[in-house]
Scaffold this motif. Sequence first.
Motif, PDB file in Angstrom:
ATOM      1  N   THR A 160       0.841  -1.172  -0.161  1.00 40.50           N
ATOM      2  CA  THR A 160      -0.109  -0.046  -0.014  1.00 40.50           C
ATOM      3  C   THR A 160       0.873   1.077  -0.014  1.00 40.50           C
ATOM      4  O   THR A 160       1.714   1.410   0.935  1.00 40.50           O
ATOM      5  CB  THR A 160      -1.090   0.122   1.229  1.00 40.50           C
ATOM      6  OG1 THR A 160      -1.817  -1.232   1.203  1.00 40.50           O
ATOM      7  CG2 THR A 160      -1.962   1.477   1.411  1.00 40.50           C
ATOM      8  N   ILE A 161       0.842   1.946  -1.060  1.00 41.22           N
ATOM      9  CA  ILE A 161       1.580   3.222  -1.250  1.00 41.22           C
ATOM     10  C   ILE A 161       0.694   4.272  -1.416  1.00 41.22           C
ATOM     11  O   ILE A 161      -0.098   4.433  -2.519  1.00 41.22           O
ATOM     12  CB  ILE A 161       2.265   3.236  -2.593  1.00 41.22           C
ATOM     13  CG1 ILE A 161       3.113   1.831  -2.483  1.00 41.22           C
ATOM     14  CG2 ILE A 161       3.183   4.455  -2.342  1.00 41.22           C
ATOM     15  CD1 ILE A 161       3.063   1.075  -3.466  1.00 41.22           C
ATOM     16  N   GLY A 162       0.484   5.236  -0.447  1.00 42.39           N
ATOM     17  CA  GLY A 162      -0.349   6.312  -0.468  1.00 42.39           C
ATOM     18  C   GLY A 162      -1.659   5.587  -0.416  1.00 42.39           C
ATOM     19  O   GLY A 162      -2.048   4.792   0.400  1.00 42.39           O
ATOM     20  N   ASN A 163      -2.620   6.025  -1.630  1.00 48.54           N
ATOM     21  CA  ASN A 163      -4.032   5.613  -1.482  1.00 48.54           C
ATOM     22  C   ASN A 163      -4.200   4.464  -2.314  1.00 48.54           C
ATOM     23  O   ASN A 163      -5.178   3.556  -2.727  1.00 48.54           O
ATOM     24  CB  ASN A 163      -5.109   6.507  -2.036  1.00 48.54           C
ATOM     25  CG  ASN A 163      -5.054   7.728  -1.126  1.00 48.54           C
ATOM     26  OD1 ASN A 163      -5.098   7.375   0.377  1.00 48.54           O
ATOM     27  ND2 ASN A 163      -5.128   8.801  -1.479  1.00 48.54           N
ATOM     28  N   ALA A 164      -2.900   4.039  -3.141  1.00 49.10           N
ATOM     29  CA  ALA A 164      -2.699   2.873  -4.143  1.00 49.10           C
ATOM     30  C   ALA A 164      -2.437   1.536  -3.546  1.00 49.10           C
ATOM     31  O   ALA A 164      -1.707   1.368  -2.628  1.00 49.10           O
ATOM     32  CB  ALA A 164      -1.982   3.346  -5.360  1.00 49.10           C
ATOM     33  N   THR A 165      -2.432   0.364  -4.281  1.00 54.29           N
ATOM     34  CA  THR A 165      -1.801  -0.867  -3.947  1.00 54.29           C
ATOM     35  C   THR A 165      -1.389  -1.287  -5.234  1.00 54.29           C
ATOM     36  O   THR A 165      -1.746  -1.262  -6.274  1.00 54.29           O
ATOM     37  CB  THR A 165      -3.027  -2.012  -3.355  1.00 54.29           C
ATOM     38  OG1 THR A 165      -4.002  -2.019  -4.207  1.00 54.29           O
ATOM     39  CG2 THR A 165      -3.711  -1.368  -1.899  1.00 54.29           C
TER      40      THR A 165
END
Length: 502
Positions: A305-310
């Motif tokens: 999970t990077i920020g709001n993305a996966t």
Amino acid sequence: MMLIREMRTVEMQAFFSCFLLCIALDVCLSATPTPPTGKTWRIAVVGAGIGGSGYVHFLTEHEKKSGGGQTSIEVFEQADVPCGRVTTVKVGNDLYEEGGSILHPSNQYMRNYTEILGLKRITDDVSDGPFGIFDGVNWDYRQTGSSLWDTITLFLRYGFEPLKLNWLVDNMLNSFKSIYNIQNEGKAFTSPRDMLAAMGGQEFVQLPQMTLADYLLSKGFSLTFINELAAGAARVNYGQNTTMGGFAGLVSLAGSQSGLWSVLGGNNQVCYGLLKRSGVRVNYNSRVSRIRRISSPGKTVYELTIGNATRQFDIVILASPIEKANITFVDFPVTPKPNGIFQQTIATFVEGSLNRSYFHLDGISASEFPTDVLTTEGTFFNSIGKESSVNNTLPSIPVYKVFSRDALQASQYESLFNDSRVMTSKVWLAYPHYNPPHVIPSFVLDDQVFYVNAIEWVASAMEMISISARNAALLTAGVLHNVSPFDAPPTEPTMESKRDEL
């Protein structure tokens, strides 16, 4: 058989030649496993410091030479620049090393980086001068800059112990150097303990589990030497005292030897250069907050999970301390967790001149005044050092770097300096707080998750991280080439972990 009988002589010769070639290839392939064809391995590197940049360098170089399979490597760095704790700060019109600043002449990987990248090294720092050991009130020992007189006074205070220390550290470094041949042979380790055993046997294994003071006492050093010179080195290099681990303590003492160097223009150029040269994609301002293990029959991937993305990856390299990364691990057989606390060190840059009255040195010349002030335990600052810029120049107004465990008060600055200006102050969680005995974490967090910074619980230094980065690259190569570097899934790390080599 009918087909063979109908072949012409030339065709039969070609057939048998091809048959023999296939046999030879089969032998070669059985001796040197190759990665499955058609698969692109997705590799995530969390952290773009010395560990992360060193890892991508070692892996890409290894795969170039081995003709390995396809890899897609991405680096995720939460800051907007690489190199983590190896960074510079602007004071006045010049840049100064704010984090990791010195390297030992025996540091082969860091030296190799500079040669590969065409970087120049500073081997004769213009700020070098005499040093002293201050107890907060008086000088336990102080050099004057006269080599003959300084040798005499050093002997009068400590006898042959400084020579004995050099011999001890040199012996340690000679054993330490074996790791380069071990890694050149393609061997990797799943635990720092096993790596230490391969380098220096049981003495290396035991060193992190005993205090520096106990180790030096066992070697016949006096309490005076331990509480003054050894404590001064431990305080300036690790912000700790001689109750720290013996291995890290010896690394700190190696930092007092001659021949130390740095990179002209800043040590952080190494990270920039290695990342650029490797050609990998680096994502800045990209914090990894969670790593989830997703397992299905015959396949395991890791969702980041990077920020709001996966994003999903086949292999993950954690090149940042778990204690500082604040990453949540989900569905791991053994959940990685912090191994302890990191030591707070505050680096403060001050422009001005030292208050000679505070140090009881009113009557001496400028050349006799110590450029490096080490301290014993109980003094409110760890050290004060006169600084040269990353380009090895001295400013018109002297710049000093003060290390302390806590933020210094205005009254404390005023006691140390005359006409001073505090230019900048940086709070670092710079290295582990070594409190032996303690558990040393594994390099392997899961089958295909490798932890570079586990080595820091032995000793924290740029070269140590580089060695661990290459170890992670060799573990990765084992995955890419279908060679398992461990016999069973990793378990909770212990001080008596089983040895595995790749």
